[in-house]
Write an enzyme that holds these catalytic residues in place. Structure first.
Site, PDB file in Angstrom:
ATOM      1  N   HIS A 162       1.885   4.614  -2.977  1.00 15.66           N
ATOM      2  CA  HIS A 162       1.562   3.635  -1.947  1.00 15.66           C
ATOM      3  C   HIS A 162       1.651   2.204  -2.467  1.00 15.66           C
ATOM      4  O   HIS A 162       1.973   1.281  -1.715  1.00 15.66           O
ATOM      5  CB  HIS A 162       0.149   3.906  -1.415  1.00 15.66           C
ATOM      6  CG  HIS A 162      -0.259   3.023  -0.272  1.00 15.66           C
ATOM      7  ND1 HIS A 162       0.029   3.330   1.048  1.00 15.66           N
ATOM      8  CD2 HIS A 162      -0.929   1.835  -0.244  1.00 15.66           C
ATOM      9  CE1 HIS A 162      -0.446   2.375   1.835  1.00 15.66           C
ATOM     10  NE2 HIS A 162      -1.033   1.462   1.076  1.00 15.66           N
ATOM     11  N   ASN A 204      12.304  -2.909   6.745  1.00 19.48           N
ATOM     12  CA  ASN A 204      11.509  -4.111   7.006  1.00 19.48           C
ATOM     13  C   ASN A 204      10.449  -4.181   5.918  1.00 19.48           C
ATOM     14  O   ASN A 204       9.734  -3.198   5.686  1.00 19.48           O
ATOM     15  CB  ASN A 204      10.814  -4.042   8.362  1.00 19.48           C
ATOM     16  CG  ASN A 204      11.802  -4.042   9.516  1.00 19.48           C
ATOM     17  OD1 ASN A 204      12.883  -4.614   9.424  1.00 19.48           O
ATOM     18  ND2 ASN A 204      11.431  -3.406  10.615  1.00 19.48           N
ATOM     19  N   HIS A 210       3.080   1.026   3.040  1.00 20.88           N
ATOM     20  CA  HIS A 210       3.736   2.018   2.183  1.00 20.88           C
ATOM     21  C   HIS A 210       5.245   1.754   2.134  1.00 20.88           C
ATOM     22  O   HIS A 210       5.862   1.483   3.164  1.00 20.88           O
ATOM     23  CB  HIS A 210       3.469   3.431   2.720  1.00 20.88           C
ATOM     24  CG  HIS A 210       3.801   4.507   1.753  1.00 20.88           C
ATOM     25  ND1 HIS A 210       2.834   5.229   1.075  1.00 20.88           N
ATOM     26  CD2 HIS A 210       4.986   5.010   1.334  1.00 20.88           C
ATOM     27  CE1 HIS A 210       3.417   6.114   0.290  1.00 20.88           C
ATOM     28  NE2 HIS A 210       4.735   5.998   0.435  1.00 20.88           N
ATOM     29  N   HIS A 220       8.824   2.029   2.672  1.00 24.53           N
ATOM     30  CA  HIS A 220       9.596   2.905   3.558  1.00 24.53           C
ATOM     31  C   HIS A 220      10.656   2.109   4.303  1.00 24.53           C
ATOM     32  O   HIS A 220      10.585   0.886   4.412  1.00 24.53           O
ATOM     33  CB  HIS A 220       8.682   3.592   4.580  1.00 24.53           C
ATOM     34  CG  HIS A 220       8.163   2.689   5.654  1.00 24.53           C
ATOM     35  ND1 HIS A 220       7.178   1.733   5.432  1.00 24.53           N
ATOM     36  CD2 HIS A 220       8.504   2.570   6.970  1.00 24.53           C
ATOM     37  CE1 HIS A 220       6.928   1.085   6.546  1.00 24.53           C
ATOM     38  NE2 HIS A 220       7.722   1.560   7.503  1.00 24.53           N
ATOM     39  N   GLN A 231      13.688   2.744   7.775  1.00 23.11           N
ATOM     40  CA  GLN A 231      13.823   3.434   9.052  1.00 23.11           C
ATOM     41  C   GLN A 231      15.295   3.679   9.362  1.00 23.11           C
ATOM     42  O   GLN A 231      16.184   3.030   8.787  1.00 23.11           O
ATOM     43  CB  GLN A 231      13.201   2.607  10.181  1.00 23.11           C
ATOM     44  CG  GLN A 231      11.699   2.368  10.030  1.00 23.11           C
ATOM     45  CD  GLN A 231      11.134   1.575  11.188  1.00 23.11           C
ATOM     46  OE1 GLN A 231      11.095   2.051  12.319  1.00 23.11           O
ATOM     47  NE2 GLN A 231      10.694   0.357  10.911  1.00 23.11           N
TER      48      GLN A 231
END
Length: 388
Positions: free
Chosen positions: A145, A185, A196, A198, A200
């Site tokens: 994280h 983003n 966290h 990540h 998309q």
């Protein structure tokens, strides 16, 4: 790399991308989840001839939850998340609050889901609507994280690239999908709802407005010169050299002479390909270290320091940015497109953001405060600092 598909408690798909071939993914999602939301609706803006997704269910998505409640971390015995396993390398799953959904019906007589002809005189009704066919996925880069993309090892970036390529290929086969967009983003200034690390993936039911602009310009350039437009831009940037940041045998990173963002970089392969799925293994291998060095350069740009409005110096949050992979449409004009990564930040200096105010937001007319040559020089120094 091994990938394993499972189903979450509400029927959504999750795919583990493992760097070890012996990974076992048998953990079951133990949550009691409501059914996925109803499909979204697309409404056509007749003034721009663009589609707008109306996705009211997205209002319910979490907003910057604390670490202990992060839905992208691995599950724990006392807290179940979107990832049932207690560890993972890269995980991709269907977004619980999607802008587009495969549950939306494809309109009769349209196998591809391409929007029907719409009359400009509004005689087809107002507003003109269609179902929000498509798919939205979340790509978790790491179970850590507190990490970030810039802190990943090269091996993990290669896994991310392989996952994006696999998802691009598979989503391109989904009925109704017309374009696949992979992006990250990063930073609250950009508007993220999860800290966290990540990215998309959006599988759109139409070709996006920006891509249509690119393709229209490329079509005119091809008719006039017989050459690919982006390939000529890349060749011109390499020949000039003033804005080139880094190169290897397969890729070049540069600040475009026409940059509209304070700090904007393009990373492009030397061979024209339509999308990530079309890259060779060697090209994906070569992209990883350059992508990583660019993100690390962004992070190092202001040396981790910022200034508050009052002038005091304090530690700055990580550099906000958007990393956007521009890919060809699934079914049209693939010969015109040229895969490239656009990495840009809205931060124009310590304590200063580039706000999209009247000219940019209302008129789409950008004004850049930093000459691209100066941005390139600053980024080259920042990248070099990360290597020393």
């Amino acid at each position: 790399m091994k990938h394993t598909s499972i189903r979450l408690a509400d029927g959504r798909e999750l795919i583990y991308f493992d760097e070890a071939d012996d990974a076992v993914r048998a953990t079951v999602d133990q949550r009691d989840l409501a059914a996925p939301p109803a499909p979204t609706q697309l409404r056509r803006d007749p003034l721009t001839e663009e589609w707008v997704a109306i996705a009211s269910s997205r209002q319910g998505r979490p907003l910057l939850p604390p670490t202990s409640e992060c839905p992208l971390c691995p599950s724990k015995p006392d807290y179940f998340t979107e990832i049932p396993a207690d560890d993972y390398d890269v995980a991709v799953f269907e977004n619980r609050f999607p802008s587009f959904s495969t549950s939306a019906p494809i309109e009769p007589g349209s196998l591809s889901g391409e929007p029907p002809e719409v009359r400009s005189d509004l005689s087809d009704g107002y507003p003109s609507t269609r179902p929000g066919v498509g798919r939205c996925e979340v790509v978790c880069f790491t179970p850590d994280h507190e990490s970030s993309f810039g802190k990943l090892p090269e091996s993990r970036v290669r896994t991310v690239l392989a996952a994006l390529a696999q998802r691009t290929a598979e989503l391109s086969e989904v009925p109704g999908v017309e374009q696949v967009f992979c992006f990250e983003n990063r930073g609250v200034e950009i508007g993220v709802t999860m800290h966290h690390p990540h990215g998309q993936i959006y599988a759109y039911p139409y070709v996006t407005p920006r891509t249509r602009q690119h393709l229209a310009a490329a079509r005119r350039h091809l008719a006039a010169t017989g050459r690919n437009l982006y390939a000529d831009v890349l060749a011109a940037e390499i020949a000039d050299g003033a804005r080139v940041l880094a190169r290897n045998d397969h890729w070049t990173a540069f600040v475009p002479a026409f940059a509209r963002w304070p700090f904007e970089v393009h990373l492009a392969p030397h061979r024209q390909v339509p999308d990530l799925a079309a890259l060779s293994d060697e090209e994906r291998e070569a992209a990883a270290p350059l992508w990583l060095s660019l993100v690390r350069g962004f992070d190092a740009l202001f040396n981790g320091a910022d200034r508050t409005p009052g002038g005091s110096r304090e530690h700055s949050p990580a550099m906000p940015y958007i990393a956007a992979w521009h890919q060809a449409p699934v079914r049209e004009d693939r010969e015109l497109a040229y895969l490239h990564l656009q990495l840009f930040s809205i931060r124009r200096g310590p304590g200063k953001l580039k706000y999209l105010a009247g000219s940019e937001s209302a008129m789409g007319a950008f004004v850049n405060d930093i000459p691209p040559e100066e941005a390139a020089a600053a980024l080259r120094a920042a990248i070099q600092a990360t290597l020393s």
